[in-house]
Structures are given as C-alpha cells and as structure tokens.
Motif scaffolding. Structure first.
Motif, short mmCIF file in Angstrom:
data_model
loop_
_atom_site.label_atom_id
_atom_site.label_comp_id
_atom_site.label_asym_id
_atom_site.label_seq_id
_atom_site.Cartn_x
_atom_site.Cartn_y
_atom_site.Cartn_z
N HIS A 136 1.15 -1.21 0.01
CA HIS A 136 -0.15 -0.20 0.15
C HIS A 136 0.70 1.18 -0.25
O HIS A 136 0.65 2.50 -0.04
CB HIS A 136 -0.70 -0.34 0.80
CG HIS A 136 0.01 0.71 2.69
ND1 HIS A 136 0.05 -0.45 3.39
CD2 HIS A 136 -0.46 1.72 3.47
CE1 HIS A 136 0.62 -0.50 4.69
NE2 HIS A 136 1.04 1.20 4.19
N LEU A 137 2.09 1.07 0.22
CA LEU A 137 2.51 2.61 -0.07
C LEU A 137 4.05 2.27 -1.05
O LEU A 137 4.70 3.91 -1.51
CB LEU A 137 4.04 1.98 1.42
CG LEU A 137 3.40 2.67 2.62
CD1 LEU A 137 4.61 2.54 3.88
CD2 LEU A 137 2.46 4.06 2.84
N HIS A 138 3.73 1.22 -1.50
CA HIS A 138 4.32 1.45 -3.08
C HIS A 138 4.12 2.20 -3.64
O HIS A 138 3.33 2.72 -4.04
CB HIS A 138 4.50 0.32 -3.82
CG HIS A 138 4.88 -1.19 -3.22
ND1 HIS A 138 4.93 -2.59 -3.89
CD2 HIS A 138 5.59 -1.27 -1.80
CE1 HIS A 138 5.65 -3.37 -3.40
NE2 HIS A 138 5.93 -2.37 -2.04
N ASN A 139 5.54 3.14 -3.98
CA ASN A 139 5.31 4.96 -5.15
C ASN A 139 4.35 6.10 -4.88
O ASN A 139 4.27 6.89 -5.39
CB ASN A 139 4.16 3.95 -6.80
CG ASN A 139 5.14 3.44 -7.55
OD1 ASN A 139 6.58 2.69 -7.88
ND2 ASN A 139 4.42 1.88 -7.79
N LYS A 140 4.53 5.71 -3.56
CA LYS A 140 3.30 6.88 -2.62
C LYS A 140 4.89 7.83 -2.32
O LYS A 140 6.08 7.25 -1.61
CB LYS A 140 3.45 6.51 -1.14
CG LYS A 140 2.06 6.06 -1.35
CD LYS A 140 1.27 5.83 -0.19
CE LYS A 140 -0.07 7.18 0.19
NZ LYS A 140 -0.75 7.30 1.11
N THR A 141 5.17 9.35 -2.36
CA THR A 141 5.73 9.81 -1.48
C THR A 141 6.09 10.41 -0.51
O THR A 141 4.61 10.04 0.14
CB THR A 141 5.77 11.37 -2.29
OG1 THR A 141 5.85 11.29 -4.10
CG2 THR A 141 6.88 11.94 -1.73
N LEU A 142 6.96 9.94 0.71
CA LEU A 142 6.99 10.33 2.24
C LEU A 142 8.02 11.11 2.29
O LEU A 142 8.69 11.04 1.35
CB LEU A 142 7.05 8.69 3.01
CG LEU A 142 6.26 7.88 2.59
CD1 LEU A 142 6.42 6.48 2.47
CD2 LEU A 142 4.85 8.11 3.14
N CYS A 143 8.38 11.16 3.31
CA CYS A 143 9.55 11.48 3.99
C CYS A 143 10.00 11.62 5.05
O CYS A 143 9.27 10.30 5.98
CB CYS A 143 9.28 13.50 5.09
SG CYS A 143 7.92 13.61 5.76
N GLY A 144 11.31 10.95 6.33
CA GLY A 144 12.08 10.26 7.84
C GLY A 144 12.64 10.15 6.68
O GLY A 144 14.01 11.07 6.42
#
Ligand SMILES: Cc1cc2nc3c(=O)[nH]c(=O)nc-3n(C[C@H](O)[C@H](O)[C@H](O)COP(=O)(O)OP(=O)(O)OC[C@H]3O[C@@H](n4cnc5c(N)ncnc54)[C@H](O)[C@@H]3O)c2cc1C
Length: 470
Positions: free
Chosen positions: A268-276
C-alpha cells in the motif's frame, strides 16, 4: 590490436602505445579493443565520454607508468577509484583513464585498529574486511562507492557524528605525484600534501593506498522510519530539534523519497511519496530503543524497519536503489542550520520528487566532524550543521527535463539560505566560483599545495584547484 594511436586527438605512435602496454601488468584498453564500451562507463549513465586509452592498473608500478605516459604524451588524465563521481570525473574524452578498480588489497591491523586499503576498493570491500574484526572505518551510506573519491572529498556517512568524516580518519596515504614519484603523506611526512588530501579531492596525485583508523562498530541499531507528507514540516522541525540533542552515537539523515515498489515496503506504500529518516545508532544496544523512541513516537510513522543489524548490512541496504547506469543529476549546498526558512523551502519542493530513486537527502555534519577546525584539513565547512543533496536518479533520459527542473528549482530556493558553498563530492561540474566557495579560506593554501605537487595541473579532471590560485 588496438588502433588507439590513430583515433581522435594528438597522434601517438603505435610503438609508443605498445611500449606503454608492455610496462603494465594490468590491461590497457583502447577504442578498438573488446570491452572498451564497458570499461569507459562510469556510474552516472548521463556521462558518455570516450577516452583514448584505459589503463586498468594492478599495482603502484602500473600507476607510475600510466602517470608518466599521460604526462610525456600530453594526454588528459582522468583517475578512477569507484567511478561514482556524478560529474563524471572518473573518465574523460580522448585522454587516458587510470582505472584503479583492480587494486583491492586490504590489510586490517586489529591490534592497532587500522586498515590499509588500495585505491580501487569500495566501502563494501573495506566493510567486509574490517567487520571480521568487529571494526569499521567511517565511509558513506552506500557500499558501492569508491573509498578514494569519497575520502579525498571529505566523506559523510553513517558514522560521521561519532567518528568524523572519512578524511578525519586518514592516517596516511601513498601518492603517485605528477612527476611519477611515489610519496607518503601523513602528519609527519609531506604534511602540506596530507592537509590537502583531506578534502581537496584528486587534485594532487593518484592515491594508491589509504591507511585509516578503524573503530569498534559491529552491530548497529538502524534503518528507515517514514512519515506521511502532511507531517513533513513538523517532521523536519522535529528532526532538527532531535539532532541538536542526540548523542554522537546517533546519526540520522532526512529524506523525501518515493517508496520503491518492492520489499521490505508494504504494497500500500509502493510509489507513494513520503518523508523520513534513516538512522544509525552505534552506542550500547541496551540504550538503543530509548534513543530511537522519539523518532518512532513522532508522526506516527507509516513505516519503520529499525533494529539491530551488522554494520555492513546497513551500508549495503540501499545499494539496489542506486544501481550503475541511472541518469544522475545532483545539486547540493551546506546550511548552518535547518532554520524555519530552510524547512519551508523543503516543504515546498520535497513532496514533488519526480521519479522513484530521485530523492532529497539532508545529512548532519556535526558531532566529531565539528571537533576539527576549519583550517585543520582542506574540508572547510566544519561549522555547517547539515548538507543537503537534491539527487535526481532515473533510468530514462526522457525524464531528464522534469528531474532537472525539479532539482534546479529546489536548489535555487534553498541556495539563498545556504552557508555559501557545497560539499565537492555532491557537485556536478559547476565552475571555478563554486569550487572556491566550497573551500573558502582554504582555497589559497590548496592552490599553494597544488603548485608544489602538480604545477602543470596534470590532475585537472576533478573539482579543480588551479596551481596559481584564481
Ligand atoms: C550512489 C552514490 C552514493 C554516494 N553516497 C555518498 C555518501 O554517502 N557520502 C559521501 O560523502 N559521498 C557520497 N557519494 C559521493 C561520492 O563521495 C563521490 O561521488 C565520490 O567522488 C566517489 O568516489 P569514487 O572513487 O567512487 O569516484 P570516481 O569517479 O572514481 O572519482 C571521483 C574523484 O576522485 C578522483 N579519484 C578517484 N580515485 C582516486 C585516487 N585513487 N587518487 C586520486 N584521485 C582519485 C577522481 O579523479 C575524481 O575526481 C555518493 C555517490 C554516489 C553515486
């Protein structure tokens, strides 16, 4: 037989080339030789240069012959360690590439806590050798990068806060100079050269081996913790405040990224832009959970993969994201601190990462790296709190316009808040002023060292320091 002598550029007779070939134990590859196309490639797929000859050196004698050959025949000389330099300084058009990649000798002295490694080693090679003794030398954050270029430019990575820059851990270096001599640089031999090698890049000669201090680093508590984009402003402020109080044992770099479509990331996180952040704690494992807890409590994170692991595992964990051959277009700067203005610039551009693999990274330059004076080594920005690199990496050249635009706009917005210069190892070819801005007050001294050891600027395929200054 290679027809290298009859191709572009200054004529060099076949007999001269054959004489050079006979002096080498390693391979000499010309344009007509099998394997030329593979041998001319460097890590950055954007670089498409055609050297006349590539000398795959296997020992110091080969390096001496190659330096002499380039000088005597008026050839452009490029020196390659790991080939990672994004500006493509590990190769050149129409000249000679001195490729040290076969030179991988390593000797660890566990009693004295040192490692001597030849100029073709990558950090993965060194980690492999030192980890057997529960030791590590401070390198970067990727195992395939060359120890040579990274160390000579400074060297920022997972162990910077605890043990300093890679160049801070250099004890001595063996160097083939422009006149073909082998000399050693250390605190008590050729000290001026030793000063220049620690941040001044490949300007002074070919380093055939590096001797480093190594440290008891074996199992680290490390990995990524990712937050949703809506939290990016708070996450950056939190990161700034957290790092200001963190013990030197904790190193964490901040990133904006697109989650790669594969393990260990959930679908469900694939290809999502995130920070961290990606953290690396080198202190006692009993305290690790407590030190990392604030990073885990913040957010809450949408993903985390932090735990005890062997140091070499961390160093190679992100290698698959930076394979050779991708287009690389990077821009960087140092900042004194992550001020609210700097953070606003990140919040404005960070979430628009254009392609998977492209990312923004912010690395701390603090802890032990701050305890060395700005004129003690050539690396000048000792008081910078952080360096950011806006790094576009993508396979398809058709994606160049959108990646370049993003990098340039992001960089311009940040640059007005920068400390003035950039980390030379994160720069493309950006001109003399940018090189001078990276060295500030150290530039003139570097020019004097350059004039002494390379007065004709034989070693100019690098972030170049002119022998006569500017
Ligand atoms: C995927 C990736 C990850 C990176 N991660 C980090 C990181 O975590 N931390 C960090 O600080 N930097 C990092 N860098 C930047 C890196 O430090 C530079 O790209 C560095 O120049 C790479 O060194 P190299 O030996 O692999 O490169 P090369 O392209 O072989 O050489 C780089 C420069 O050093 C000179 N040089 C190489 N070998 C020698 C030698 N033996 N003697 C004299 N001069 C020599 C070359 O002439 C050239 O000017 C990364 C780069 C990439 C592409």
């Amino acid at each position: 037989m290679a027809m290298a002598g009859t191709t572009l550029g200054k004529a060099i007779s076949e007999a001269t080339i054959e004489d050079f070939r006979a002096k080498l134990r390693g391979q000499l590859i010309g344009r007509a030789d099998d394997g030329y196309d593979a041998a001319r490639k460097v890590h950055n797929g954007m670089i498409d240069r055609h050297p006349r000859l590539i000398a795959r050196c296997v020992d110091v004698a080969d390096v001496i012959s190659a330096v002499n050959f380039a000088r005597e025949n008026g050839l452009t000389l490029a020196v390659r360690g790991g080939g990672h330099n994004v500006a493509g300084f590990g190769t050149c058009d129409d000249g000679l590439v001195v490729d040290l990649s076969p030179m991988k000798g390593i000797r660890v002295d566990p009693e004295r806590r040192t490692v001597r490694a030849e100029g073709g080693c990558t950090w993965g090679d060194v980690d492999h050798a030192t980890h057997a003794f529960g030791l590590a030398a401070p390198g970067g954050v990727i195992s395939t990068t060359g120890i040579a270029g990274l160390t000579l430019g400074g060297g920022i990575g997972h162990l910077t806060r605890k043990y300093g820059l890679s160049c801070d851990n250099l004890i001595s270096a063996d160097v083939v100079t422009a006149d073909g001599r082998l000399i050693t640089a250390s605190v008590d031999q050729n000290e001026d050269l030793f000063w220049g090698l620690r941040g001044g890049g490949g300007n002074f000669g070919v380093v055939t081996s590096f001797k480093f201090r190594v440290h008891p680093v074996s199992t680290v508590f490390a990995g990524p913790i990712l937050y949703p984009l809506e939290k990016s402003r708070d996450a950056l402020r939190f990161y700034r405040d957290y790092m200001a109080k963190a013990p030197d044992d904790m190193n964490a770099f901040f990133a904006f990224l697109i989650v790669p479509p594969g393990p260990p990331f959930p679908e469900h996180l694939h290809n999502k832009t995130l920070c961290g952040v990606v953290c690396c704690y080198t202190g006692s494992m009993d305290k690790a959970e407590e030190v990392v807890r604030p990073l885990r409590d913040f957010g809450p994170p949408v993903f985390e993969h932090v735990g005890p692991m062997p140091f070499p595992m961390l160093q190679s964990a992100f290698d698959p994201l930076v394979p050779p051959g991708l287009q690389n277009y990077w821009k960087a700067d140092f900042v004194k601190d992550l001020t609210d203005e700097v953070i606003e610039a990140h919040v404005k551009y960070g979430p628009d990462v254009p392609t998977v693999n492209t990312a923004l990274h912010i690395y701390p330059v603090s802890g032990a790296a701050h305890r060395v004076g700005r004129d003690e080594t050539a690396f000048s920005y000792r008081e910078a709190g952080f360096t950011h690199v806006i790094a576009a990496l993508y396979p398809d050249p058709a994606d160049t316009p959108k990646n370049k635009t993003w990098v340039q706009n992001y960089w311009s917005e940040l640059h007005r808040h920068s400390a003035g210069g950039a980390y030379v190892n994160f720069m493309m070819e950006e001109g003399e002023d940018r090189v001078a801005a990276s060295y500030r007050d150290n530039y003139e001294r570097l020019a004097r060292v350059k004039a002494k050891y390379d007065p004709t600027n034989l070693f100019h395929v690098n972030q170049n320091i002119k022998p006569n200054g500017r």
